[in-house]
Design a protein around this motif. Sequence first.
Motif, short mmCIF file in Angstrom:
data_model
loop_
_atom_site.label_atom_id
_atom_site.label_comp_id
_atom_site.label_asym_id
_atom_site.label_seq_id
_atom_site.Cartn_x
_atom_site.Cartn_y
_atom_site.Cartn_z
N UNK A 1 5.41 1.30 7.14
CA UNK A 1 4.55 -0.15 6.93
C UNK A 1 5.72 -1.16 6.93
N UNK A 2 7.01 -0.94 5.91
CA UNK A 2 7.85 -1.61 5.77
C UNK A 2 8.68 -2.23 6.35
N UNK A 3 8.91 -1.01 7.56
CA UNK A 3 9.73 -2.40 8.86
C UNK A 3 9.10 -2.76 9.47
N UNK A 4 7.34 -2.62 9.60
CA UNK A 4 6.05 -3.52 10.63
C UNK A 4 6.90 -4.54 9.83
N UNK A 5 6.46 -4.79 8.59
CA UNK A 5 6.80 -5.89 8.21
C UNK A 5 7.36 -6.96 7.61
N UNK B 1 7.69 -8.45 11.42
CA UNK B 1 6.74 -9.33 11.29
C UNK B 1 7.40 -10.42 10.49
N UNK B 2 7.85 -10.84 8.99
CA UNK B 2 8.20 -11.84 8.61
C UNK B 2 9.89 -12.06 9.01
N UNK B 3 10.35 -11.51 10.03
CA UNK B 3 11.60 -11.98 10.70
C UNK B 3 10.81 -13.09 12.07
N UNK C 1 11.32 -23.41 10.20
CA UNK C 1 12.02 -24.21 8.91
C UNK C 1 11.73 -23.88 7.56
N UNK C 2 11.96 -23.02 7.00
CA UNK C 2 10.44 -23.23 6.08
C UNK C 2 12.40 -23.29 4.46
N UNK C 3 11.19 -24.21 4.07
CA UNK C 3 12.12 -24.46 2.49
C UNK C 3 10.81 -23.78 0.90
N UNK C 4 11.47 -24.27 0.76
CA UNK C 4 10.54 -24.03 -1.06
C UNK C 4 9.31 -24.96 -1.54
N UNK C 5 9.34 -25.72 -0.30
CA UNK C 5 7.34 -26.47 -0.39
C UNK C 5 6.56 -26.34 0.46
N UNK C 6 6.91 -25.67 1.40
CA UNK C 6 6.36 -24.71 2.30
C UNK C 6 6.76 -25.20 4.07
N UNK C 7 6.20 -25.12 4.84
CA UNK C 7 6.83 -24.49 5.98
C UNK C 7 6.89 -26.05 6.78
N UNK C 8 8.71 -26.37 7.25
CA UNK C 8 7.94 -27.55 7.76
C UNK C 8 8.70 -28.48 7.40
#
Length: 59
Positions: free
Chosen positions: A14-18, A21-23, A30-37
């Motif tokens: 499950x950790x490998x799959x997660x 997926x997250x990669x 482009x992610x930042x601390x305010x959210x996506x984009x």
Amino acid sequence: MTAGIVAAAVFVGAMVALSIYLRRKDSEGNWDKEGHGSSDTEPGPKFRGLEVPPKEPFG
């Protein structure tokens, strides 16, 4: 004993799959601390201003 090995294998899988997926989600945008984009295209860290006036002795 066998149940523990099976549980550990399921957890590792499950950790490998997660991780995969997250990669993929991270490479989509482009992610930042305010959210996506982020609309800011300058490189480097982004800082928010203070939301309340500082207390003494910093005021």
